[in-house]
Structures are given as structure tokens and as C-alpha cells.
Design an enzyme around this catalytic site. Structure first.
Site, mmCIF file in Angstrom:
data_model
loop_
_atom_site.group_PDB
_atom_site.id
_atom_site.type_symbol
_atom_site.label_atom_id
_atom_site.label_comp_id
_atom_site.label_asym_id
_atom_site.label_seq_id
_atom_site.Cartn_x
_atom_site.Cartn_y
_atom_site.Cartn_z
ATOM 1 N N CYS A 197 0.839 -1.186 0.000
ATOM 2 C CA CYS A 197 0.000 0.000 0.000
ATOM 3 C C CYS A 197 0.883 1.249 0.000
ATOM 4 O O CYS A 197 1.735 1.394 0.870
ATOM 5 C CB CYS A 197 -0.879 -0.025 1.249
ATOM 6 S SG CYS A 197 -1.797 1.502 1.497
ATOM 7 N N CYS A 200 0.298 3.302 3.490
ATOM 8 C CA CYS A 200 0.762 2.885 4.821
ATOM 9 C C CYS A 200 1.814 1.784 4.772
ATOM 10 O O CYS A 200 2.366 1.422 5.810
ATOM 11 C CB CYS A 200 -0.424 2.430 5.665
ATOM 12 S SG CYS A 200 -1.041 0.791 5.200
ATOM 13 N N CYS A 222 -6.126 -2.212 0.607
ATOM 14 C CA CYS A 222 -5.103 -2.400 1.632
ATOM 15 C C CYS A 222 -5.718 -3.184 2.796
ATOM 16 O O CYS A 222 -6.860 -2.968 3.186
ATOM 17 C CB CYS A 222 -4.591 -1.054 2.114
ATOM 18 S SG CYS A 222 -3.393 -1.211 3.455
ATOM 19 N N CYS A 225 -5.220 -0.327 6.000
ATOM 20 C CA CYS A 225 -5.824 1.009 6.088
ATOM 21 C C CYS A 225 -7.006 1.066 5.118
ATOM 22 O O CYS A 225 -7.393 0.059 4.541
ATOM 23 C CB CYS A 225 -4.799 2.117 5.823
ATOM 24 S SG CYS A 225 -4.363 2.340 4.089
ATOM 25 N N ASP A 342 23.271 0.291 -17.136
ATOM 26 C CA ASP A 342 23.314 -0.948 -16.379
ATOM 27 C C ASP A 342 22.190 -1.846 -16.887
ATOM 28 O O ASP A 342 21.033 -1.430 -16.942
ATOM 29 C CB ASP A 342 23.099 -0.582 -14.899
ATOM 30 C CG ASP A 342 23.232 -1.782 -13.987
ATOM 31 O OD1 ASP A 342 22.944 -2.914 -14.437
ATOM 32 O OD2 ASP A 342 23.609 -1.580 -12.827
HETATM 33 ZN ZN LIG Z 1 -2.707 0.989 3.563
#
Ligand SMILES: [Zn+2]
Length: 418
Positions: A197, A200, A222, A225, A342
Site C-alpha cells: 500500500c 501505509c 489495503c 488502512c 546498467d
Molecule cells: Zn494501507
């Protein structure tokens, strides 16, 4: 549109002269040098050129050039459109695109994702279109999270109407500070950069797509949250797009693959914000057959080669999806400036899908790709040059996947006519 101030007019005209000289001396299409000269003479040129137009900015990790082209093609239904068709997607390219069509009432600009806050601030664009965010060569998850955070700051407090792909959690997070957002369910093919998420750091749960019969579009939320996928206004559903009124539109594009249907769905939502209905926009989208050489088929000595560009891991997935598994395939890898020096990002790509196909490897960094394929257990043939690879192949159709400068080299060999 109103007259530019004298200094801006002069800067714009000198920029165009520089672009013409650059083309005449064979140094490319001139769009960047022309814009640079203009900006040197008048730093405020981009702001002045953008004012008084209805402007959309288009940004993402993948599909920017194609989506910009689709939007511009559709908007021609309404009038003249200024656009940076050559993929010169930083401010100098924008200046050049806008100076080249000074009286166009509409403009669509492809914008490098890192430059989006600056260009939005300068141009005060009314519409911003966002498709996806994923690692690009050496970028890693933390860097694209920082980028999305910059987008959030750029949108906060501005009037821009954002059109965003709600199937990409990071794009959703980046767009959600905007005053107004139209959400498009355009699917998400590359998920390796969005397991967490962005709000959070908790784990994202996904699911529910198959039951809804929506190809590629996936609900996500999520676990820790309240951040979750917004309800889409527009939905890509297989070959169709469903608009906010529930009307279903068959796309029937010439451009191949699900990624391009997703680009088209986002383009339809964008031109709708300009007041253009899908009924008038879709026939225009169908006229686009190739974009800056991508998806074009070129012929040489009895071989018909289709050119696919893949600049980063998500781009390889899209190219694999379009590629015909029955055909031999040439892979060409360089590591010049625009490619990233790279090549370790090649290790992020799962090449096992190529098993069973004749695979030919070329490009300046062919040994890096060869090692990667060897570890994946994919048999291949190493070729010193693109020409050698072509000559080794049987007559008939061939797919070619190349990263940025390798793609441009192949295009140049065919006279850039594509
Ligand atoms: Zn979250």
C-alpha cells in the site's frame, strides 16, 4: 489564440530555425534543439505557448507515446492539435511542439513522469492523463513511490482534471489529491511494483476480477488502512470499453494487444473531458496503425519483421503479449544513455515464455541478455549484428523486440520510413 509577446515570438521563431537546421544537417528531427534554443532566449516560453489552449498532459512509465498519439488523433475531430509526436517529452520538446502549431486550439503533450510536476506548474494544463507507474531500468520501488508522492503534491490545490488508471494502486495514490478525477479501469499487467500500500506500507489484497468477467481489471484494497481501488467511471472489458453511461463500445483497433486497448480506453476518457463522444472518437483511434515505428512491419529479403519496443520489465511483458508465439524472434539490447547503462534490469524479466521459439540475440549488450537467457534455460543463437540475425532466419514473418536505442538503430536501417 491571442498574440504572443514579441520576445516570445522571436524565441519561438529562432527555435524553429534551429530545428530546421538540425534536420537539414541530419541531427534528428530537431524538436529538442529547437525547443532548447527557444527556452534559452525566453525561459517563460512554454507558459506563454501553452496559455489559451485546451491542453492535456499524458504521463506513465509505459504507453505515453502511444496514448498521446491516440488522444491527438481523436481530438483532430474537433480541430487542429499541437502534439510532440516524436516522443521528445521534456520541456524543450514541448516548446517545439507548441511553436510548431501556434494556432492550434488543442494540445496533447507526452510528459516524462519525472517532469510532470514542473510541466503542470508551467502550463497549468486543464487535463492530465496517467496510466501506470513501474520500475524503469534502474528505478526501484522506493523511487517510483517518491515520484507518485511528487505527483500528489503537484495536483494538490490545482484545478486540473485527472484521468487515471485505478487498476494501478500507485497511479491511484498519485492522482488522488487532484480536485477532480475520472477513474478508468484499464488493467494492470505488471504488478511487481505494487504489492504494498503506498499510503501505509501494508499488504495489498487483490481479487474479484474473474467473477466480474473483467479482463485485466482487478479490485484491490489495503489490508491495514482504508486505501482501496476507487469505483471506475470507464471500464476496459476485453475488446470493449464501457463508458460512464453504461454504453458498450467495440474498439477494433489496428494497434495490437491488451496494453493498447487499455491506452485506448484511457484516451476515450480523456477526449470525453474535451467534449468528444466515443462515437466520433473511436473511428479516429482505429486509423492509428503504428506509433513512432512501433508495431510496424518492415520487409527485407523475403522476411517481414514486426518491430516491438520494450524499454523496461513492464514493457517486455506487453511485447510478449503482442508477439506471436509461433514465430522466430530477434531480441536486440543496447545500453546507451537513454537505455540505462546498467542492464541488470533484464534479470527482472521472466523470459521463460520464449521457450520453444527460435530466439536470436543481438545488440551491443547481447552478451548480457545471452547470460540472462542461459540462466533461464532458453536456447538461443548469438548474432554479431541485426543483419546477421535476419540473414540467419528462414523466409517469412519474424517478431523483433528491442530496447530504446536498439529500436532506433533498426528503424534507421530502414530509413525511418516507419
Ligand atoms: Zn494501507
Amino acid at each position: 489564440m491571442s498574440q504572443l509577446p514579441l520576445r516570445a515570438q522571436l524565441a519561438s521563431a529562432l527555435g524553429r530555425t534551429a530545428a530546421t537546421l538540425s534536420r537539414a544537417t541530419g541531427r534528428g528531427d530537431g524538436s529538442v534543439i529547437g525547443g532548447r534554443v527557444g527556452l534559452m532566449l525566453e525561459p517563460d516560453l512554454l507558459r506563454k505557448l501553452a496559455s489559451d489552449r485546451k491542453l492535456a498532459l499524458v504521463s506513465a512509465t509505459n504507453g505515453k507515446t502511444t496514448t498521446t498519439r491516440l488522444i491527438a488523433s481523436a481530438l483532430m475531430e474537433l480541430g487542429e492539435v499541437a502534439t510532440n509526436a516524436f516522443g521528445a517529452n521534456m520541456p524543450a520538446g514541448h516548446v517545439s511542439a507548441l511553436s510548431g502549431a501556434k494556432h492550434a486550439p488543442f494540445a496533447v503533450l507526452e510528459v516524462d513522469e519525472k517532469y510532470l510536476p514542473e510541466v503542470l506548474d508551467t502550463t497549468n494544463a486543464g487535463i492530465v492523463t496517467l496510466m501506470n507507474l513501474s520500475r524503469d531500468q534502474m528505478d526501484r520501488a522506493a523511487e517510483i513511490w517518491l515520484l507518485a508522492q511528487k505527483w500528489r503534491r503537484a495536483f494538490a490545490g490545482k484545478p486540473a482534471h485527472v484521468i487515471a488508471n485505478c487498476d494501478d494502486p500507485l497511479v491511484t495514490w498519485g492522482a488522488s489529491t487532484a480536485a477532480r478525477v475520472t477513474w478508468v479501469s484499464g488493467g494492470q499487467r505488471w504488478r511487481e511494483d505494487s504489492w504494498c500500500c503506498p499510503e501505509c506500507g501494508g499488504p495489498l489484497d487483490r481479487g474479484g476480477s474473474r467473477e466480474m468477467g473483467q479482463q485485466g481489471s482487478v479490485h484491490w484494497a489495503c489490508r491495514e488502512c482504508t486505501f482501496h481501488r476507487p469505483e471506475p467511471d470507464w471500464i476496459l472489458d476485453g475488446e470493449d470499453v464501457i463508458d460512464p453511461h453504461g454504453r458498450r463500445w467495440r474498439l477494433d483497433l489496428q494497434l495490437p494487444g491488451e496494453a493498447n486497448r487499455s491506452n485506448a480506453a484511457i484516451a476515450l476518457a480523456t477526449v470525453d473531458a474535451f467534449g468528444l463522444d466515443p462515437a466520433r472518437a473511436i473511428p479516429r483511434l482505429r486509423t492509428v496503425a503504428s506509433v513512432a515505428g512501433r508495431y510496424t512491419t518492415v520487409e527485407r529479403d523475403g522476411r517481414a519483421m514486426r518491430l516491438l519496443l520494450a524499454k523496461n520489465p513492464a514493457g517486455w511483458l506487453e511485447a510478449f503479449e503482442v508477439s506471436d508465439p509461433r514465430l522466430p524472434i530477434i531480441l536486440s539490447i543496447n545500453a546507451q544513455g537513454p537505455d540505462g547503462r546498467d542492464t541488470s534490469w533484464l534479470w527482472d524479466v521472466d523470459y521463460r515464455i520464449l521457450r520453444g521459439r527460435p530466439v536470436f540475440v543481438t545488440g551491443e549488450r547481447r552478451l548480457d541478455l545471452a547470460l540472462r537467457l542461459d540462466v533461464a534455460g532458453i536456447p538461443f543463437q548469438l548474432c554479431d549484428s541485426f543483419d546477421q540475425a535476419v540473414a540467419t532466419l528462414p523466409l517469412g514473418r519474424i517478431d523483433v523486440i528491442a530496447n530504446y536505442t536498439a529500436f532506433q538503430q533498426i528503424r534507421t536501417e530502414f530509413g525511418r520510413a516507419v
